[in-house]
Design a protein around this motif. Sequence first.
Motif, short mmCIF file in Angstrom:
data_model
loop_
_atom_site.label_atom_id
_atom_site.label_comp_id
_atom_site.label_asym_id
_atom_site.label_seq_id
_atom_site.Cartn_x
_atom_site.Cartn_y
_atom_site.Cartn_z
N LEU A 164 0.96 -1.16 0.05
CA LEU A 164 0.38 0.19 -0.01
C LEU A 164 0.75 1.04 -0.02
O LEU A 164 0.72 2.28 -0.54
CB LEU A 164 -1.02 0.28 1.09
N LYS A 165 2.01 1.11 0.57
CA LYS A 165 2.39 2.57 0.83
C LYS A 165 3.36 2.76 -0.10
O LYS A 165 3.76 3.65 -0.91
CB LYS A 165 3.74 2.12 1.68
N ALA A 166 4.09 1.70 -1.69
CA ALA A 166 4.33 2.44 -2.99
C ALA A 166 3.81 2.48 -3.69
O ALA A 166 3.73 3.19 -4.65
CB ALA A 166 4.48 0.42 -3.45
N MET A 167 2.23 2.02 -3.70
CA MET A 167 1.06 2.73 -4.36
C MET A 167 0.88 4.45 -3.54
O MET A 167 -0.26 4.95 -4.65
CB MET A 167 -0.13 2.29 -4.18
N GLN A 168 0.55 5.07 -2.24
CA GLN A 168 1.06 6.19 -2.23
C GLN A 168 1.90 7.58 -2.62
O GLN A 168 1.61 8.01 -2.22
CB GLN A 168 0.63 6.10 -0.06
N GLN A 169 2.52 6.97 -2.85
CA GLN A 169 3.91 7.52 -3.59
C GLN A 169 3.23 8.69 -4.59
O GLN A 169 2.98 8.18 -5.19
CB GLN A 169 4.61 7.19 -3.97
N ALA A 222 -3.74 3.51 -7.09
CA ALA A 222 -2.34 4.17 -6.78
C ALA A 222 -2.57 5.37 -7.03
O ALA A 222 -2.76 5.35 -8.38
CB ALA A 222 -1.69 3.11 -7.71
N ARG A 223 -1.71 6.43 -6.71
CA ARG A 223 -1.76 7.66 -7.06
C ARG A 223 -0.30 7.80 -7.91
O ARG A 223 -1.45 8.59 -9.42
CB ARG A 223 -1.23 8.52 -6.05
N THR A 224 -0.28 7.32 -8.22
CA THR A 224 0.77 6.93 -9.46
C THR A 224 1.36 5.57 -9.42
O THR A 224 2.39 5.09 -8.40
CB THR A 224 2.91 7.71 -8.98
N SER A 225 1.48 4.64 -10.21
CA SER A 225 1.99 3.34 -10.32
C SER A 225 3.25 2.84 -10.06
O SER A 225 4.26 3.97 -11.50
CB SER A 225 1.20 2.44 -11.62
N PRO A 226 3.46 2.32 -9.63
CA PRO A 226 4.57 1.72 -8.83
C PRO A 226 5.59 1.01 -9.48
O PRO A 226 4.73 0.16 -10.51
CB PRO A 226 4.92 1.04 -7.49
N MET A 227 7.34 0.50 -10.54
CA MET A 227 7.41 0.19 -10.72
C MET A 227 7.79 -1.07 -10.26
O MET A 227 8.87 -0.36 -9.11
CB MET A 227 8.68 0.60 -11.57
N VAL A 228 7.77 -1.95 -10.52
CA VAL A 228 7.77 -3.49 -9.47
C VAL A 228 8.22 -4.22 -9.91
O VAL A 228 8.18 -4.66 -11.54
CB VAL A 228 6.09 -3.82 -9.46
#
Length: 312
Positions: A139-144, A185-191
């Motif tokens: 969740l933290k990654a999607m909140q960035q 996600a606010r901005t999609s993370p690179m996974v």
Amino acid sequence: MHTQDFPQLASVEKIQEGFESFGYICSDKIATAVFLAFQLRKPILVEGPPGVGKTELAKTTAQLLETPLIRLQCYEGLDEAKALYEWKYGKQLLYTQVLKEKLGDLLQGAQGLAESVERLHQFGDIFYSEEFLEPRPLLKAMQQERGAILLIDEVDKSDYEFESLLLEILSDYQISIPEIGTVKARTSPMVFLTSNNTRDISDALKRRCLHLYIPFPTVELEERIVRSRVPDVEEHLRHQLVEFVHSLRQLDLKKIPAISETIDWARSLLLLHADQLEEELVRATLNVLLKFEDDIESTDGELGKLVREARE
């Protein structure tokens, strides 16, 4: 993550140059996989033996993009509460105590139970709102706001149930929280997902990812890696030590030396002022490469031959 915001990933060549500036020497295949994953906005499932630079790939990408690296280390029994979110029970309890003290004031003048309940409903279900949510790595990654590098490390150590949890996140970059609803996600993370191949990854998870297998590097590539990390080692010694490590990897060992161990050995030989491989020097420092006494003992009889071959 938007392509225009990260010119560092605009081409395969730029990725290789950028990685090299941080000491990560990679093949065309690795740089191409990172380029495509970024452009297609797909996760990369990176497989390969331990110690070939899978985790380092995600770390270096975060350095290159100057974005946060958020890491989830997988293990057996990993669940939603540790990976996704949990509620701040302590804070909820504290607020409950405060509410008790104010309850009389809030219900003052209410006629009967129905009116009292209706008045309480006006405050909504505040105890299950984002304010009381403790985000975990996913969740933290999607909140960035500007995106992040999300490293899901050693996913093969988790259970199949955890893989199911990842499917929604990796498909749509969103999660469903029963008390709140869908959180996007606010901005999609690179996974980046890494696996040491201790078990098969499900087909469903593989379908959502680009697949990248990183084998042990060639002699030429590993020499470039050592030159980047330990630049003071002379060229002929660098070639000898890398050749020797490659010969070790052909033997039947419990643990094959990884790239990081080649680098540690190069640093050790530099500290010992070595200018070429000698059998006794190799014997005295073999524990830097091999981490099992059985491996050291089984190799001892072949050291002379391996050293001679490395020096040719």
